[in-house]
Design an enzyme around this catalytic site. Structure first.
Site, PDB file in Angstrom:
ATOM      1  N   TYR A  48       0.756  -1.266   0.088  1.00  0.00           N
ATOM      2  CA  TYR A  48       0.020   0.098   0.058  1.00  0.00           C
ATOM      3  C   TYR A  48       0.925   1.451  -0.058  1.00  0.00           C
ATOM      4  O   TYR A  48       0.333   2.395  -0.171  1.00  0.00           O
ATOM      5  CB  TYR A  48      -1.007   0.109   1.091  1.00  0.00           C
ATOM      6  CG  TYR A  48      -2.052  -1.186   1.310  1.00  0.00           C
ATOM      7  CD1 TYR A  48      -2.305  -1.919   0.118  1.00  0.00           C
ATOM      8  CD2 TYR A  48      -2.697  -1.386   2.538  1.00  0.00           C
ATOM      9  CE1 TYR A  48      -3.056  -3.150   0.372  1.00  0.00           C
ATOM     10  CE2 TYR A  48      -3.571  -2.016   2.577  1.00  0.00           C
ATOM     11  CZ  TYR A  48      -3.848  -3.207   1.520  1.00  0.00           C
ATOM     12  OH  TYR A  48      -4.603  -4.152   1.507  1.00  0.00           O
ATOM     13  N   HIS A 103       0.701 -11.443   1.410  1.00  0.00           N
ATOM     14  CA  HIS A 103      -0.356 -10.591   0.789  1.00  0.00           C
ATOM     15  C   HIS A 103      -0.936 -11.555  -0.591  1.00  0.00           C
ATOM     16  O   HIS A 103      -1.869 -11.517  -0.768  1.00  0.00           O
ATOM     17  CB  HIS A 103       0.384  -9.370   0.105  1.00  0.00           C
ATOM     18  CG  HIS A 103      -0.637  -8.395  -0.018  1.00  0.00           C
ATOM     19  ND1 HIS A 103      -0.317  -7.062   0.036  1.00  0.00           N
ATOM     20  CD2 HIS A 103      -1.867  -8.547  -0.431  1.00  0.00           C
ATOM     21  CE1 HIS A 103      -1.452  -6.282  -0.247  1.00  0.00           C
ATOM     22  NE2 HIS A 103      -2.470  -7.063  -0.508  1.00  0.00           N
TER      23      HIS A 103
HETATM   24  N1  LIG Z   1      -5.433  -8.554   1.302  1.00  0.00           N
HETATM   25  C1  LIG Z   1      -5.989  -8.046   0.173  1.00  0.00           C
HETATM   26  O1  LIG Z   1      -5.435  -8.582  -1.166  1.00  0.00           O
HETATM   27  C2  LIG Z   1      -6.778  -6.912   0.101  1.00  0.00           C
HETATM   28  C3  LIG Z   1      -7.260  -6.505  -1.087  1.00  0.00           C
HETATM   29  C4  LIG Z   1      -8.385  -5.272  -1.130  1.00  0.00           C
HETATM   30  C5  LIG Z   1      -8.530  -4.571   0.090  1.00  0.00           C
HETATM   31  N2  LIG Z   1      -7.958  -5.151   1.413  1.00  0.00           N
HETATM   32  C6  LIG Z   1      -8.077  -4.618   2.817  1.00  0.00           C
HETATM   33  O2  LIG Z   1      -9.437  -4.458   3.069  1.00  0.00           O
HETATM   34  C7  LIG Z   1      -9.689  -3.132   3.166  1.00  0.00           C
HETATM   35  C8  LIG Z   1     -11.236  -2.922   2.650  1.00  0.00           C
HETATM   36  O3  LIG Z   1     -11.375  -2.859   1.237  1.00  0.00           O
HETATM   37  P1  LIG Z   1     -11.841  -1.602   0.497  1.00  0.00           P
HETATM   38  O4  LIG Z   1     -11.267  -0.499   1.384  1.00  0.00           O
HETATM   39  O5  LIG Z   1     -11.035  -1.774  -0.904  1.00  0.00           O
HETATM   40  O6  LIG Z   1     -13.171  -1.666   0.092  1.00  0.00           O
HETATM   41  P2  LIG Z   1     -14.547  -1.498   1.185  1.00  0.00           P
HETATM   42  O7  LIG Z   1     -14.134  -1.225   2.429  1.00  0.00           O
HETATM   43  O8  LIG Z   1     -15.416  -2.842   0.802  1.00  0.00           O
HETATM   44  O9  LIG Z   1     -15.078  -0.120   0.693  1.00  0.00           O
HETATM   45  C9  LIG Z   1     -14.501   0.833   0.679  1.00  0.00           C
HETATM   46  C10 LIG Z   1     -15.270   2.111   0.049  1.00  0.00           C
HETATM   47  O10 LIG Z   1     -16.525   2.343   0.865  1.00  0.00           O
HETATM   48  C11 LIG Z   1     -16.660   3.469   1.222  1.00  0.00           C
HETATM   49  N3  LIG Z   1     -17.127   3.653   2.490  1.00  0.00           N
HETATM   50  C12 LIG Z   1     -16.509   3.065   3.846  1.00  0.00           C
HETATM   51  N4  LIG Z   1     -17.253   3.370   4.859  1.00  0.00           N
HETATM   52  C13 LIG Z   1     -18.429   3.802   4.355  1.00  0.00           C
HETATM   53  C14 LIG Z   1     -19.666   4.396   5.312  1.00  0.00           C
HETATM   54  N5  LIG Z   1     -19.803   4.211   6.244  1.00  0.00           N
HETATM   55  N6  LIG Z   1     -20.598   4.972   4.091  1.00  0.00           N
HETATM   56  C15 LIG Z   1     -20.431   4.905   3.035  1.00  0.00           C
HETATM   57  N7  LIG Z   1     -19.254   4.589   2.130  1.00  0.00           N
HETATM   58  C16 LIG Z   1     -18.185   4.081   3.067  1.00  0.00           C
HETATM   59  C17 LIG Z   1     -15.326   4.107   1.107  1.00  0.00           C
HETATM   60  O11 LIG Z   1     -15.477   5.547   0.899  1.00  0.00           O
HETATM   61  P3  LIG Z   1     -15.010   6.603   1.869  1.00  0.00           P
HETATM   62  O12 LIG Z   1     -13.251   6.831   1.695  1.00  0.00           O
HETATM   63  O13 LIG Z   1     -15.377   7.868   1.390  1.00  0.00           O
HETATM   64  O14 LIG Z   1     -15.165   6.376   3.273  1.00  0.00           O
HETATM   65  C18 LIG Z   1     -14.636   3.320  -0.040  1.00  0.00           C
HETATM   66  O15 LIG Z   1     -15.081   3.845  -1.137  1.00  0.00           O
HETATM   67  C19 LIG Z   1      -8.624  -2.188   2.469  1.00  0.00           C
HETATM   68  O16 LIG Z   1      -8.611  -0.857   2.783  1.00  0.00           O
HETATM   69  C20 LIG Z   1      -7.481  -3.134   2.552  1.00  0.00           C
HETATM   70  O17 LIG Z   1      -7.072  -2.833   4.126  1.00  0.00           O
HETATM   71  C21 LIG Z   1      -7.109  -6.264   1.035  1.00  0.00           C
END
Ligand SMILES: NC(=O)c1ccc[n+]([C@@H]2O[C@H](COP(=O)([O-])OP(=O)(O)OC[C@H]3O[C@@H](n4cnc5c(N)ncnc54)[C@H](OP(=O)(O)O)[C@@H]3O)[C@@H](O)[C@H]2O)c1
Length: 285
Positions: A48, A103
């Site tokens: 990241y 990862h």
């Molecule tokens: N291990 C892996 O390969 C892998 C892959 C992908 C992700 N990850 C981890 O998983 C975490 C979560 O995935 P993600 O961030 O991609 O997707 P997510 O959590 O499913 O969705 C994030 C999106 O939702 C919005 N959001 C969050 N809270 C909200 C709320 N209360 N109301 C409305 N919208 C909301 C965010 O916008 P705002 O910023 O405006 O709140 C952002 O656009 C990542 O940050 C990362 O740490 C790991």
């Protein structure tokens, strides 16, 4: 705040903050906001390019290190690098991480897992995890492991519940952590009528219903956000409980829809990506 007890006895907060796609400045601000409003689990990764900023925010928060659960992930390009874990700790300005994850199942992940086990034994890592590993590849790890992994993180949300994988992991007591817990912000999913209905009943938001469903299902969640009000909202999910019937109503949305597909081509691409992790900035303006 509620906790899961991992298969090695470590307590892990059921929810935290994800920092994927956050710039160092955004990651610093979001981590600080999260810690100030009671979030106690922060998820970052070598890949990241924001570990330095996350580490600086943890330090600046003034919160006792022992109260914060820090997760990071090793990127495939460092799987054969004996300094990979100490470099990671240096970037985070930490003596240990609570969870260290491989990862991607690319490059020499067996060697990397063994390297993590060594560090686990000397206390610099409190729990071990895998990310995006299939059943077959998890089995490869289980076959050589001296220390079983505690966690598998994969895409998981109401459209993609991962039932088969859960059945496979259950005998090993390996917990699932959901990435894309909100479907990466897909409004089609977040606006499903069942969430609106339950949000009205519990005086919560549809997002809080989704996150509560995850944690009641036994899944840890790390919703990503750079919006302070969202970060606060995502942490306020422990003052109500969905009924068994409501849980089932949400389970019924499972349709196998996912937003990410792992391919060999992608794994090969990850294997060839070798950013300068130590060269990242720490989010200071
Ligand atoms: N291990 C892996 O390969 C892998 C892959 C992908 C992700 N990850 C981890 O998983 C975490 C979560 O995935 P993600 O961030 O991609 O997707 P997510 O959590 O499913 O969705 C994030 C999106 O939702 C919005 N959001 C969050 N809270 C909200 C709320 N209360 N109301 C409305 N919208 C909301 C965010 O916008 P705002 O910023 O405006 O709140 C952002 O656009 C990542 O940050 C990362 O740490 C790991």
């Amino acid at each position: 705040m509620e906790f899961f007890t991992l298969n090695n006895g470590i307590q892990m907060p059921k929810s935290g903050l994800g920092t994927f796609l956050l710039t160092p400045k955004e990651a610093y601000d979001s981590t600080l906001t999260a810690l100030k409003c009671g979030v106690r689990h922060i998820d970052t990764a070598n890949g990241y390019m924001n570990e330095k900023a996350v580490g600086r925010a943890i330090k600046d928060s003034g919160i006792d290190r022992s109260e914060i659960f820090v997760t990071t992930k090793l990127w495939p390009s460092v799987y054969s690098d004996e300094n990979a874990i100490s470099d990671t700790l240096t970037r985070l300005q930490l003596d240990y991480v609570d969870m260290l994850i491989l990862h991607q199942p690319a490059c020499d992940y067996i060697h990397a897992y063994q390297m993590m086990e060594e560090v686990y034994k000397n206390g610099k890592v409190k729990a071990l995890g895998l990310s995006n590993f299939s059943e077959e590849k998890i089995q490869e790890i289980l076959d050589i492991a001296q220390i079983k992994p505690q966690l598998l993180t994969v895409e998981c949300h109401p459209y993609y519940v991962q039932k088969k994988l859960r059945e496979y992991l259950a005998p090993h007591n390996i917990i699932i952590e959901a990435w894309y817990p909100l479907g990466h912000g897909d409004h089609a999913m977040m606006d499903e009528p069942v969430f609106t209905k339950l949000a009205e009943k519990y005086h919560k938001t549809p997002i809080q219903i989704i996150l509560r469903w995850h944690t009641q299902y036994g899944t840890s969640v790390i919703p990503g956000s750079k919006t302070p009000s969202h970060i606060e909202e995502n942490n306020a999910i422990y003052d109500f409980t969905l009924t068994e019937e409501e849980m089932k109503e949400i389970d019924a949305l499972d349709c196998g829809k996912h937003y990410y597909t792992q391919t060999q081509e992608l794994l090969d691409k990850y294997a060839s990506m070798a950013p300068d992790f130590n060269g990242q900035d720490d989010g200071k303006e």
